[in-house]
Write a protein that holds these residues in place. Structure first.
Motif, PDB file in Angstrom:
ATOM      1  N   VAL A 131      -1.478  -5.233  -0.326  1.00 33.12           N
ATOM      2  CA  VAL A 131      -2.309  -6.226   0.351  1.00 33.12           C
ATOM      3  C   VAL A 131      -3.766  -6.082  -0.083  1.00 33.12           C
ATOM      4  CG1 VAL A 131      -3.223  -6.943   2.587  1.00 33.12           C
ATOM      5  CG2 VAL A 131      -0.783  -6.502   2.329  1.00 33.12           C
ATOM      6  N   GLU A 132      -4.256  -4.848  -0.141  1.00 36.16           N
ATOM      7  CA  GLU A 132      -5.644  -4.624  -0.541  1.00 36.16           C
ATOM      8  C   GLU A 132      -5.862  -5.020  -1.993  1.00 36.16           C
ATOM      9  OE1 GLU A 132      -8.975  -1.029  -0.738  1.00 36.16           O
ATOM     10  OE2 GLU A 132      -6.990  -0.666   0.126  1.00 36.16           O
ATOM     11  N   ALA A 133      -4.871  -4.753  -2.871  1.00 31.59           N
ATOM     12  CA  ALA A 133      -5.023  -5.070  -4.288  1.00 31.59           C
ATOM     13  C   ALA A 133      -5.098  -6.576  -4.531  1.00 31.59           C
ATOM     14  CB  ALA A 133      -3.866  -4.460  -5.079  1.00 31.59           C
ATOM     15  N   PHE A 134      -4.316  -7.365  -3.760  1.00 31.68           N
ATOM     16  CA  PHE A 134      -4.235  -8.799  -4.030  1.00 31.68           C
ATOM     17  C   PHE A 134      -5.170  -9.645  -3.161  1.00 31.68           C
ATOM     18  CE2 PHE A 134      -0.104  -7.358  -5.684  1.00 31.68           C
ATOM     19  CZ  PHE A 134      -0.141  -7.943  -6.940  1.00 31.68           C
ATOM     20  N   SER A 135      -5.525  -9.142  -1.971  1.00 33.82           N
ATOM     21  CA  SER A 135      -6.366  -9.958  -1.100  1.00 33.82           C
ATOM     22  C   SER A 135      -7.694  -9.297  -0.744  1.00 33.82           C
ATOM     23  CB  SER A 135      -5.613 -10.282   0.199  1.00 33.82           C
ATOM     24  OG  SER A 135      -5.433  -9.113   0.973  1.00 33.82           O
ATOM     25  N   GLY A 136      -7.823  -8.011  -1.022  1.00 28.69           N
ATOM     26  CA  GLY A 136      -9.046  -7.296  -0.671  1.00 28.69           C
ATOM     27  C   GLY A 136      -9.103  -6.899   0.793  1.00 28.69           C
ATOM     28  N   GLU A 137      -8.116  -7.300   1.566  1.00 25.87           N
ATOM     29  CA  GLU A 137      -8.088  -6.973   2.990  1.00 25.87           C
ATOM     30  C   GLU A 137      -7.481  -5.599   3.205  1.00 25.87           C
ATOM     31  OE1 GLU A 137      -6.093  -8.656   7.153  1.00 25.87           O
ATOM     32  OE2 GLU A 137      -5.792  -9.718   5.243  1.00 25.87           O
ATOM     33  N   LYS A 138      -8.123  -4.798   4.046  1.00 23.05           N
ATOM     34  CA  LYS A 138      -7.622  -3.462   4.318  1.00 23.05           C
ATOM     35  C   LYS A 138      -6.837  -3.460   5.628  1.00 23.05           C
ATOM     36  CE  LYS A 138     -10.930  -0.639   1.765  1.00 23.05           C
ATOM     37  NZ  LYS A 138     -11.796   0.565   1.792  1.00 23.05           N
ATOM     38  N   ILE A 139      -5.589  -3.040   5.540  1.00 21.54           N
ATOM     39  CA  ILE A 139      -4.759  -2.904   6.731  1.00 21.54           C
ATOM     40  C   ILE A 139      -4.162  -1.494   6.729  1.00 21.54           C
ATOM     41  CG2 ILE A 139      -4.202  -5.359   6.757  1.00 21.54           C
ATOM     42  CD1 ILE A 139      -1.411  -4.576   5.737  1.00 21.54           C
ATOM     43  N   SER A 140      -3.654  -1.094   7.858  1.00 20.95           N
ATOM     44  CA  SER A 140      -3.025   0.222   7.953  1.00 20.95           C
ATOM     45  C   SER A 140      -1.650   0.082   8.582  1.00 20.95           C
ATOM     46  CB  SER A 140      -3.884   1.187   8.780  1.00 20.95           C
ATOM     47  OG  SER A 140      -4.019   0.713  10.104  1.00 20.95           O
TER      48      SER A 140
END
Length: 663
Positions: A374-383
């Motif tokens: 998710v972070e690689a493709f959208s830049g959004e950080k989730i856990s």
């Protein structure tokens, strides 16, 4: 000496490339003389990498700050043990340890694989050579541990204080022995695909290496869990951290591989599945190496920060995993599928085991990689944290654990489930008794915890029942049963110890998860707090000076609720002078299998502090269970049937393809 260590790595790379290509060509041409070069080349590579690793160890021990790696990760005031373990407390040194252990396993195959057919042994060593060449090239091009610094500084920057611990002296080597040990099973799988032939003897040759790697990986994960528990001061033993998951995934798939290899060895079945598991297990080990060493994760385990290194490791990952899966897709259909068996049989139980373990591995893989994708493709950080894993991983484990005692008691090919259930009636009775005791005397509202305790007793009782049934207890006179018990194969004892250890670990997990108590209080000297029938009194804060740190150590007095003294426990806040980095040293006092855990928080001006106190019932069983599993692994390895391979193929058979080719 430093240049000698560097040059030894260069020579090791050259010989690894020779090992990867020349014996492979000899195997494809059935040239015995060329194939015979594989073993001495592998031993030479191991000698060179051992020399290189020894040079780096000596540089750390001598505090040779002319080496960039030593300067950045050591200090002359560090205790000798941590100067030595600083060798692998960084990216460059840990990668050198990785290839050293790879060379060690390759040398062991070369030295002790005399019973292997020459062609198979050559192909295995060639694949090991390819893996070694890739990582040696990675070290020399991007992670040289012998880079010089001129002029040499007088003092180093110190090792990360969190890593200055006995646990970290043991944890990485054990973990790498597990990670890299699975490379042997991987190489056997690729060799079988290249050769286009896979027999039951293949599983017999692979199983000891898989069991050895699994045992070391169990030890490494357990040591890492306990280190994080007492060193980080957070009070937990497992966090579902991506780095923890990186080691847990190959353990799960390696457990499945171990059981699948048993089916293949005994019944010549599950060939293709066993082959795929061997590839997947080492692929997950490589994935773990990528996650930890690429800098993609931020963790106390992560040392790399150069994105170039991550890209190179990713390229290695794609080459070996992609190449292996492509070869599997092309050649697996040519392999015979093996024997048939009824669903209710020992084979069926092991297949069920594999299905649950494979599903659990996939669950952990998704939970680990999804936030990164998710972070690689959208830049959004989730856990993705504990709630996800508890809701997905837990339900997969419960039916698997229920089924574990049935497997060893079922017959091969076709089993009698009602008969096995009757044999397990005592184990079931004790598990029901454990549930009742938990509900009546511990907590009548904790129904799920009571069932978990019953499940743990069920596992332990099933292991005892397995040995009792195979010894003939209850069916033959006691002296005869005892003689049979003593004469049982060691692998049976190893299996029972492994399953009993799993039961102990489950009991520890359930008890500490359900019945743990915690208090967070601001205390001053003289203050007391009660928890779980204990009285904890803040005695005093004393300044302490260590070899490379200063600390404020708080001492606490432990007594029963009635006032009977039980001893003391200390917790401290340290400041390491070189890095000016603070750490918390937890205080732990063990009573039977339970522990009192004290963590000192921020100090106040009045001489007090915020203190976190836990009572952790039966928590030590988590690690005692893993110790029992490890003992089971080593007991199984001592079984002569696992130490001695199949007889060497006659030379006439080995020469036959060559004779046909020349004819």
């Amino acid at each position: 000496m430093i240049e000698t260590g560097h040059f030894a790595l260069v020579l090791a790379l050259a010989l690894s490339l020779f090992q990867a290509m020349v014996p492979l060509a000899g195997a494809l041409r059935n040239d015995e003389r060329v194939m015979a070069t594989a073993a001495p080349t592998a031993l030479s590579v191991f000698a060179l990498i051992t020399l290189s690793f020894g040079v780096l160890l000596a540089a750390y021990y001598r505090s040779d700050f002319s080496v960039v790696n030593v300067f950045e990760n050591s200090h002359s005031q560090q205790p000798a043990l941590y100067r030595i373990t600083g060798t692998w407390g960084n990216h460059e040194g840990s990668m050198l340890l990785w290839v050293f252990i790879l060379a060690l396993f390759t040398a062991l195959v070369a030295a002790f694989g005399r019973s292997l057919p020459l062609r198979l042994k050559t192909l295995v060593l060639a694949v090991q050579g390819w893996v070694g060449s890739a990582f040696l090239l990675f070290i020399l091009l991007t992670s040289n541990p012998f880079a010089r610094l001129s002029p040499a500084p007088m003092e180093g920057r110190d090792l990360n204080p969190i890593l200055q611990d006995v646990g970290l002296a043991i944890h990485p080597p054990l973990l790498y022995l597990g990670y890299v040990g699975f490379s042997v099973a991987f190489s056997f799988a690729i060799a079988a695909l290249i050769d286009g032939r896979m027999e039951a003897a293949w599983a017999r040759w692979v199983r000891p290496w898989t069991l050895l790697a699994w045992t070391f990986l169990t030890a490494g994960i357990a040591m890492g869990s306990y280190w994080a528990y007492y060193e980080l001061g957070w009070g937990g033993w497992w966090f579902w951290d991506p780095v923890e998951n990186a080691s847990f995934m190959p353990w799960l798939s390696g457990t499945a591989l171990l059981h699948s290899a048993i089916v293949m060895e005994k019944r010549d079945a599950l060939k293709i599945w066993t082959l795929l598991l061997a590839i997947i297990t080492f692929s997950l080990s490589l994935l773990g190496t990528f996650l930890v060493r690429s800098g993609i994760l931020t963790s106390v385990h992560s040392f790399a920060s150069d994105p170039t290194r991550g890209l190179v490791i990713l390229a290695i990952l794609v080459f070996f995993i992609g190449g292996a899966l492509l070869l599997f897709a092309l050649r697996a259909s040519s392999l015979k599928t093996g024997g048939l068996f009824a669903p209710i049989s020992r084979e069926g139980a092991l297949v069920l085991n594999n299905l649950f373990l494979a599903s659990a591995t996939a669950t952990v893989l998704v939970g680990t990689l999804y936030p990164l994708m998710v972070e690689a493709f959208s830049g959004e950080k989730i856990s993705v944290g504990e709630p996800f894993f508890n809701l997905t991983f837990g339900p997969l484990m419960v039916p698997l654990l229920v089924a574990v005692p049935f497997g060893p008691l079922l017959s091969w090919k076709r089993g009698d489930l009602p008969a096995v259930a009757m044999r397990l009636v005592w184990a079931f009775g004790f598990s029901l008794l454990a549930v009742a005791v938990s509900l009546l005397f511990v907590d009548p509202t904790a129904v799920f915890a009571a069932l978990g305790i019953g499940l743990a007793v069920w596992l332990f009782g099933g292991a005892v029942t397995d040995l009792a049934v195979k010894a003939g207890v209850g069916r033959t006179p006691l002296p005869v049963a005892m003689r049979r018990f003593v004469g049982l194969p060691r692998s049976m004892f190893g299996t029972a110890l492994g399953h009993a250890g799993l039961g102990l670990t489950v009991l520890g997990i359930v008890a500490v998860s359900a019945f743990e108590q915690e208090r967070i209080v601001a205390m001053k000297p003289g203050d007391s707090v009660d928890i779980a029938g204990y009285s904890i009194t803040f005695d005093a804060i004393v300044p302490v000076r260590g070899p490379n740190f200063v600390a404020d150590r708080a001492q606490f007095l432990i007594a029963t609720a009635e006032g009977r003294a039980l001893g003391t426990v200390s917790s401290s806040k340290r400041i390491y002078t070189a890095r000016q980095m603070p750490t918390t040293e937890a205080g732990i006092r063990t009573f039977a299998f339970s522990q009192l855990y004290v963590s000192l928080g921020d100090l106040s001006e009045g001489g007090g502090a915020v203190v976190r106190i836990w009572h952790k019932p039966l928590i030590t069983l988590i690690w005692l269970g893993t110790v029992l599993m490890m003992i089971g692994g080593f007991v199984s390895l001592s079984d002569r049937r696992l130490r001695v391979g199949a007889p060497r193929a006659p030379k006439s058979r080995l020469r036959q393809p060559q004779a046909e080719a020349t004819g």
